[in-house]
Structure formats: structure tokens, C-alpha cells
Design a protein around this motif. Structure first.
Motif, PDB file in Angstrom:
ATOM      1  N   SER A 184      11.555  30.486  29.116  1.00 43.25           N
ATOM      2  CA  SER A 184      12.481  30.018  30.169  1.00 43.25           C
ATOM      3  C   SER A 184      11.903  28.771  30.839  1.00 43.25           C
ATOM      4  CB  SER A 184      12.703  31.125  31.203  1.00 43.25           C
ATOM      5  OG  SER A 184      11.445  31.588  31.688  1.00 43.25           O
ATOM      6  N   PRO A 185      11.948  27.629  30.137  1.00 44.84           N
ATOM      7  CA  PRO A 185      11.302  26.406  30.639  1.00 44.84           C
ATOM      8  C   PRO A 185      11.875  25.900  31.951  1.00 44.84           C
ATOM      9  CG  PRO A 185      12.680  25.929  28.734  1.00 44.84           C
ATOM     10  CD  PRO A 185      12.588  27.410  28.834  1.00 44.84           C
ATOM     11  N   VAL A 186      13.165  26.112  32.212  1.00 43.28           N
ATOM     12  CA  VAL A 186      13.769  25.590  33.441  1.00 43.28           C
ATOM     13  C   VAL A 186      13.076  26.167  34.667  1.00 43.28           C
ATOM     14  CG1 VAL A 186      15.864  25.488  34.832  1.00 43.28           C
ATOM     15  CG2 VAL A 186      16.000  25.181  32.346  1.00 43.28           C
ATOM     16  N   ILE A 187      12.888  27.485  34.682  1.00 41.56           N
ATOM     17  CA  ILE A 187      12.272  28.138  35.846  1.00 41.56           C
ATOM     18  C   ILE A 187      10.768  27.904  35.873  1.00 41.56           C
ATOM     19  CG2 ILE A 187      11.818  30.355  36.947  1.00 41.56           C
ATOM     20  CD1 ILE A 187      14.513  31.319  35.800  1.00 41.56           C
ATOM     21  N   THR A 188      10.108  28.137  34.745  1.00 42.14           N
ATOM     22  CA  THR A 188       8.653  28.037  34.731  1.00 42.14           C
ATOM     23  C   THR A 188       8.155  26.612  34.945  1.00 42.14           C
ATOM     24  OG1 THR A 188       8.750  27.944  32.312  1.00 42.14           O
ATOM     25  CG2 THR A 188       8.257  30.074  33.330  1.00 42.14           C
ATOM     26  N   LEU A 189       8.852  25.634  34.396  1.00 41.80           N
ATOM     27  CA  LEU A 189       8.445  24.246  34.636  1.00 41.80           C
ATOM     28  C   LEU A 189       8.569  23.880  36.105  1.00 41.80           C
ATOM     29  CD1 LEU A 189       9.907  22.272  31.585  1.00 41.80           C
ATOM     30  CD2 LEU A 189       7.531  22.918  32.008  1.00 41.80           C
ATOM     31  N   PHE A 190       9.619  24.407  36.758  1.00 38.67           N
ATOM     32  CA  PHE A 190       9.781  24.154  38.196  1.00 38.67           C
ATOM     33  C   PHE A 190       8.627  24.786  38.977  1.00 38.67           C
ATOM     34  CE2 PHE A 190      11.246  25.387  42.413  1.00 38.67           C
ATOM     35  CZ  PHE A 190      11.667  24.162  42.908  1.00 38.67           C
ATOM     36  N   LEU A 191       8.306  26.044  38.663  1.00 34.93           N
ATOM     37  CA  LEU A 191       7.273  26.766  39.423  1.00 34.93           C
ATOM     38  C   LEU A 191       5.862  26.262  39.123  1.00 34.93           C
ATOM     39  CD1 LEU A 191       8.642  30.425  39.160  1.00 34.93           C
ATOM     40  CD2 LEU A 191       8.720  28.913  41.138  1.00 34.93           C
ATOM     41  N   TYR A 192       5.598  25.919  37.860  1.00 37.08           N
ATOM     42  CA  TYR A 192       4.244  25.540  37.460  1.00 37.08           C
ATOM     43  C   TYR A 192       3.973  24.038  37.584  1.00 37.08           C
ATOM     44  CZ  TYR A 192       3.120  30.160  35.586  1.00 37.08           C
ATOM     45  OH  TYR A 192       2.848  31.497  35.443  1.00 37.08           O
ATOM     46  N   TYR A 193       5.037  23.195  37.563  1.00 35.59           N
ATOM     47  CA  TYR A 193       4.818  21.749  37.542  1.00 35.59           C
ATOM     48  C   TYR A 193       5.527  21.013  38.683  1.00 35.59           C
ATOM     49  CZ  TYR A 193       2.492  22.270  33.084  1.00 35.59           C
ATOM     50  OH  TYR A 193       1.596  22.625  32.118  1.00 35.59           O
ATOM     51  N   VAL A 194       6.848  21.181  38.765  1.00 39.17           N
ATOM     52  CA  VAL A 194       7.608  20.416  39.758  1.00 39.17           C
ATOM     53  C   VAL A 194       7.154  20.751  41.168  1.00 39.17           C
ATOM     54  CG1 VAL A 194       9.880  20.017  40.765  1.00 39.17           C
ATOM     55  CG2 VAL A 194       9.611  20.125  38.279  1.00 39.17           C
ATOM     56  N   LEU A 195       7.102  22.033  41.491  1.00 39.86           N
ATOM     57  CA  LEU A 195       6.767  22.444  42.860  1.00 39.86           C
ATOM     58  C   LEU A 195       5.334  22.068  43.243  1.00 39.86           C
ATOM     59  CD1 LEU A 195       8.333  23.774  45.134  1.00 39.86           C
ATOM     60  CD2 LEU A 195       7.393  25.987  44.429  1.00 39.86           C
ATOM     61  N   PRO A 196       4.321  22.417  42.446  1.00 37.02           N
ATOM     62  CA  PRO A 196       2.952  22.025  42.814  1.00 37.02           C
ATOM     63  C   PRO A 196       2.768  20.510  42.934  1.00 37.02           C
ATOM     64  CG  PRO A 196       2.914  23.667  41.068  1.00 37.02           C
ATOM     65  CD  PRO A 196       4.330  23.222  41.213  1.00 37.02           C
ATOM     66  N   ARG A 197       3.362  19.756  41.996  1.00 38.93           N
ATOM     67  CA  ARG A 197       3.228  18.307  42.059  1.00 38.93           C
ATOM     68  C   ARG A 197       3.924  17.727  43.281  1.00 38.93           C
ATOM     69  NH1 ARG A 197       4.212  16.590  35.682  1.00 38.93           N
ATOM     70  NH2 ARG A 197       2.232  17.440  34.885  1.00 38.93           N
ATOM     71  N   SER A 198       5.043  18.318  43.664  1.00 41.40           N
ATOM     72  CA  SER A 198       5.762  17.847  44.858  1.00 41.40           C
ATOM     73  C   SER A 198       4.946  18.111  46.116  1.00 41.40           C
ATOM     74  CB  SER A 198       7.131  18.523  44.958  1.00 41.40           C
ATOM     75  OG  SER A 198       7.952  18.164  43.866  1.00 41.40           O
ATOM     76  N   PHE A 199       4.311  19.289  46.189  1.00 42.37           N
ATOM     77  CA  PHE A 199       3.457  19.589  47.336  1.00 42.37           C
ATOM     78  C   PHE A 199       2.260  18.632  47.387  1.00 42.37           C
ATOM     79  CE2 PHE A 199       5.324  23.978  47.601  1.00 42.37           C
ATOM     80  CZ  PHE A 199       5.722  23.878  48.925  1.00 42.37           C
ATOM     81  N   THR A 200       1.678  18.374  46.230  1.00 39.19           N
ATOM     82  CA  THR A 200       0.557  17.432  46.167  1.00 39.19           C
ATOM     83  C   THR A 200       0.997  16.033  46.584  1.00 39.19           C
ATOM     84  OG1 THR A 200      -0.385  18.706  44.333  1.00 39.19           O
ATOM     85  CG2 THR A 200      -1.243  16.488  44.677  1.00 39.19           C
ATOM     86  N   THR A 201       2.190  15.654  46.158  1.00 36.12           N
ATOM     87  CA  THR A 201       2.737  14.350  46.528  1.00 36.12           C
ATOM     88  C   THR A 201       2.965  14.254  48.029  1.00 36.12           C
ATOM     89  OG1 THR A 201       3.832  14.157  44.381  1.00 36.12           O
ATOM     90  CG2 THR A 201       4.665  12.754  46.148  1.00 36.12           C
ATOM     91  N   PHE A 202       3.430  15.354  48.621  1.00 35.60           N
ATOM     92  CA  PHE A 202       3.638  15.389  50.072  1.00 35.60           C
ATOM     93  C   PHE A 202       2.310  15.164  50.809  1.00 35.60           C
ATOM     94  CE2 PHE A 202       3.867  17.726  54.117  1.00 35.60           C
ATOM     95  CZ  PHE A 202       4.931  17.056  54.705  1.00 35.60           C
TER      96      PHE A 202
END
Length: 395
Positions: A183-201
Motif C-alpha cells: 500500500s504505497p500511498v499510505i506508507t509513503l505518506f507515513l514513512y516519507y512525506v510526513l517525516p520530511r515535511s516535519f524536518t522541512t518545518f
């Protein structure tokens, strides 16, 4: 066409310190984008030479995408110029699109590029621009994560979704994970998009603070330099500024004029009205001199009651016009303020090249004293005539 040529010259000029602040920032960002384009070109050449080994098809479409974005940006800059208020947004959008294409094609190779729009935005003063860069970066993270998963260089970690250390994934030299992400849509969001967005913030917050500290430090430095060059009482420059002018060899060939003022009857005012009134006499004369100075001219408090006006590109006509303007302004101030003590100053001027500044000041001083002597003699003659007339009327 002519405008584009002028813009090109400004973009590649060696000295951009004379440009307005926002224009200088736009030129710096242009050079950053040009530098990124050159680096991407070198990477493409290395890949063709089989030194930098990336799938040829992915490298080709990734590099072509960067070329298209960069060329469109260069064309817009030439058409619009570099002064427009929209240029910072265009520049940051261009950086964002280059990052988006790069991170989609090359995934983990260029992960550090994701913060480039934020870094570039930190060059500017506007908070709105930095907020725009942050949300643009988040958008790039989302798009490049999913697009890179399907079309970019395969990141095995994204496919297998590992979240522990290597020693837990290997046994007797055999890699234990063989199941592909279902399920790449969910896992990519949780493992990549979200952590990278927090780091970017966090990175955005850090850049804002660095920007604030740097700008405050620069403001403090400017204020300290201004105080070091400025007379507290009158707001005119002090002798430190004159020393700077004397040491400035870049102006040597420039025609200049120096106008020299000496406040009249300062001791008389101090003795009869007090030193506060004496100080006010000095500041009032300084105020009238500052009011007639042009933007390129420099007002200097040369001594306790002496002032210089350094007239850039000065001629006899300009010097005499300034003196006449000052006399008119002084009379206007005397009528408006109705001073209780006499307010006047003697004035003289001299001309020459900047390289002769010391000699010009001496000549202007002499001219001022010659005018002061004529003024005193005229005053004495008036007093003598007045005395004779009074004597005759008594007889």
C-alpha cells in the motif's frame, strides 16, 4: 532587445553592490539557478561518459525537464527585467520546479536539494516569500515522493519500507525482507512525506531565525558605523567621515566644491544667553545647511562652530546656488522661529579636484574669513554712521 542586453550585463556584472537591495538579491538567486543548471549539465555529461552511473533514460528525461524549467526562467528574466516585484516568486518557483524534477528522477541522490527553495527565500526580507517557499517545498516533497517511487531511480528502502537497523534485517548474510510494499500511498505518506515535511518545518524555522539574527547584526553594525561617523548634537557627519573622504582615492579625478561655514557670535550668545542657547545656535545653523544639501552632498561638522559641505561634482554655479539657497532658508527660519539671540554664519567656498581636498578646505576657510571680515567692516561702518547721525540730531 536593448533592454535584454542591459539585463544580461547586470546579471553577469562583477560588482552588484551598487544595485538596490531587492535587485541584488534577484541577481544572486539567478546565479544560484545558473549554478544548479551547470552542475546538472556536468552530471549529465558524466552519466553519458559512464562515470556517474544512472539509468540513461531517467537521466535524460530528468535533465531535459531541468533544461526546460531553466530556459523558461532565463527567458522570463530577460523579458521582464530584474526589478519586477514578481521576480522573487518566479525565481523561487523555478528553484522548486528544478528540485521537483531532480528529486523525482534521482530520488535519494538529491534528497538534500529539497531545502533549496527555503534557503533561497531566506535571502529576501519578505516573510510572505519564505512562507511561500515552505509550502512549495512541502508540495515538492509530496509530488516527488510518489512520482519518484514509480518513475525515478528505484529506492529499495521505499519499495520494501524498512524502519529498523541493518543488523535486524540480515541473517547469515541473507536479506530477510522480500515482501514489496503493498500500500504505497499510505506508507509513503507515513514513512516519507510526513517525516520530511516535519524536518522541512524545522529547517524553515531555523532559516527564519538565522535570517533574523543576520539582519539584526547587520542593522546593529550599520547603526554603530553611523554613530561613529555622526555628530550627536547636530546629526551632521563628524571628522571621521572627512577622514574617510580624504582616504577615498576612487574620487580623486572628480571635480568638487567645499562650502565652509563659521557660526557668528557664538561666544557672545554663550555669555549673554547661556550655553544651551549657544548649542541651539549651532544646531539651527546646521539644520539650515542640511536642508539645502543635495542627496550626493555631505554635511560635516568640522569644528565646534564650523561646518563643511562637500559638494560632489561641484562647480562655481552649483556652490553659489547652494549658498544663496542657504541664505534664503536662514532668513525664513529666523522669521519663523523669532530667535531671542542673533543667528547667523559666515560662509565661503573653494573649488578643485577631490585629490586636492585638504587644500580646498584651506582655501574655503580663507574665503569664509575674508567674507567674515567684510561683514564685520560693514557692521562697524553702519554703527559709526548711526553714532554720527545720533550726535548730529542731538546738536
Amino acid at each position: 532587445m536593448e533592454r535584454s542586453i542591459v539585463t544580461l550585463k547586470r546579471l553577469f556584472s562583477k560588482d552588484i553592490k551598487t544595485e538596490q537591495n531587492n535587485v541584488m538579491q534577484n541577481i544572486c538567486v539567478f546565479r544560484v539557478i545558473l549554478f544548479c543548471f551547470v552542475i546538472c549539465t556536468i552530471m549529465a555529461i558524466l552519466n553519458i561518459s559512464r562515470i556517474f552511473i544512472v539509468d540513461h533514460k531517467i537521466m535524460t528525461w530528468g535533465y531535459m525537464g531541468i533544461c526546460v524549467v531553466s530556459i523558461l526562467y532565463f527567458v522570463l528574466i530577460l523579458l521582464l527585467g530584474i526589478e519586477r516585484t514578481c521576480i522573487p516568486y518566479i525565481s523561487i518557483t523555478t528553484i522548486g520546479l528544478i528540485v521537483l524534477v531532480s528529486s523525482t528522477a534521482f530520488t535519494y541522490h538529491v534528497i538534500i536539494l529539497l531545502t533549496f527553495p527555503i534557503v533561497v527565500a531566506s535571502m529576501y526580507d519578505e516573510m510572505r516569500l519564505r512562507k511561500y517557499a515552505f509550502w512549495l517545498t512541502v508540495f515538492c516533497i509530496v509530488v516527488s515522493t510518489y512520482a519518484g517511487y514509480y518513475w525515478g531511480i528505484c529506492d529499495a528502502n521505499m519499495v520494501l519500507i524498512t524502519c529498523t537497523s541493518y543488523r535486524h534485517l540480515v541473517k547469515d548474510g541473507t536479506f530477510l525482507l522480500t515482501k514489496v510494499n503493498e500500500s504505497p500511498v499510505i506508507t509513503l505518506f507515513l514513512y516519507y512525506v510526513l517525516p520530511r515535511s516535519f524536518t522541512t518545518f524545522c529547517f524553515q524555522y531555523l532559516c527564519n531565525k538565522v535570517n533574523y539574527v543576520v539582519r539584526k547584526s547587520l542593522e546593529n553594525a550599520v547603526q554603530m558605523e553611523y554613530k561613529a561617523l555622526t555628530d550627536d548634537m547636530t546629526g551632521a557627519y563628524n571628522k571621521n567621515r572627512l577622514i574617510e573622504l580624504l582616504n577615498n582615492r576612487e574620487r580623486d579625478g572628480q571635480d568638487i566644491a567645499v562650502i565652509y561655514w563659521d557660526v557668528n557670535q557664538l561666544k557672545y550668545v554663550n555669555d549673554n544667553w547661556g550655553h544651551l542657547c549657544g548649542d541651539r545656535l549651532i544646531t539651527e545653523v546646521a539644520k539650515t545647511i542640511q536642508s539645502i544639501a543635495r542627496e550626493e552632498d555631505i554635511v560635516i561638522r568640522y569644528g565646534g562652530d564650523e561646518f563643511l559641505l562637500y559638494v560632489a561634482n561641484g562647480t562655481k554655479e552649483i556652490a553659489e546656488q547652494l549658498i544663496e539657497a542657504w541664505k534664503v532658508r536662514l532668513e525664513e527660519e529666523k522669521k519663523r522661529e523669532n530667535y531671542e539671540f542673533p543667528v547667523s554664519a559666515s560662509v565661503g567656498y573653494a573649488l578643485g579636484k577631490h585629490s586636492q581636498l585638504k587644500d580646498i578646505i584651506v582655501a574655503a576657510d580663507k574665503d569664509m574669513y575674508a567674507n567674515k571680515r567684510i561683514r564685520r567692516e560693514s557692521a562697524n561702518q553702519r554703527d559709526s554712521k548711526k553714532g554720527v547721525n545720533e550726535s548730529c540730531s542731538k546738536n
